[in-house]
Design a protein around this motif. Structure first.
Motif: not given
Length: 91
Positions: A16-18, A28-32, A49-50, A53-57
């Protein structure tokens, strides 16, 4: 709005790009996750996220999801461009 995760799929090789102050950083994306909400389904990337696990978007400054190899290539091209600019400045 209620969101239900219907399925989780591995995401090896995806990031995921920020936007971090004008620079792009990758996590790193852990899952879709196949998510259903309001009568629609979509695939969303999730990152660690710490301790959660959160939705990147859903996180601040999210730009996009991209394959890690493609992101690395973009970074290398940017470094080459910067090096060429530095050489031009020295002349």
């Amino acid at each position: 709005m209620q969101e239900n995760i219907l399925q989780i799929m591995p995401a090896a090789g995806w990031v995921a790009i920020f936007d971090e102050g004008g620079e792009e950083s990758a996590e790193a994306v852990v899952c879709f996750a196949l998510v259903e909400s309001a009568m629609k389904r979509e695939v969303r990337a999730m990152i660690a996220d710490g301790r959660q696990i959160d939705f990147a978007d859903a996180l601040p400054n999210f730009l996009r999801v991209q394959e890690l190899d493609a992101f690395d290539e973009d970074e290398e091209e940017d470094e080459v461009d910067e090096d060429e600019d530095d050489e031009d400045d020295e002349e």
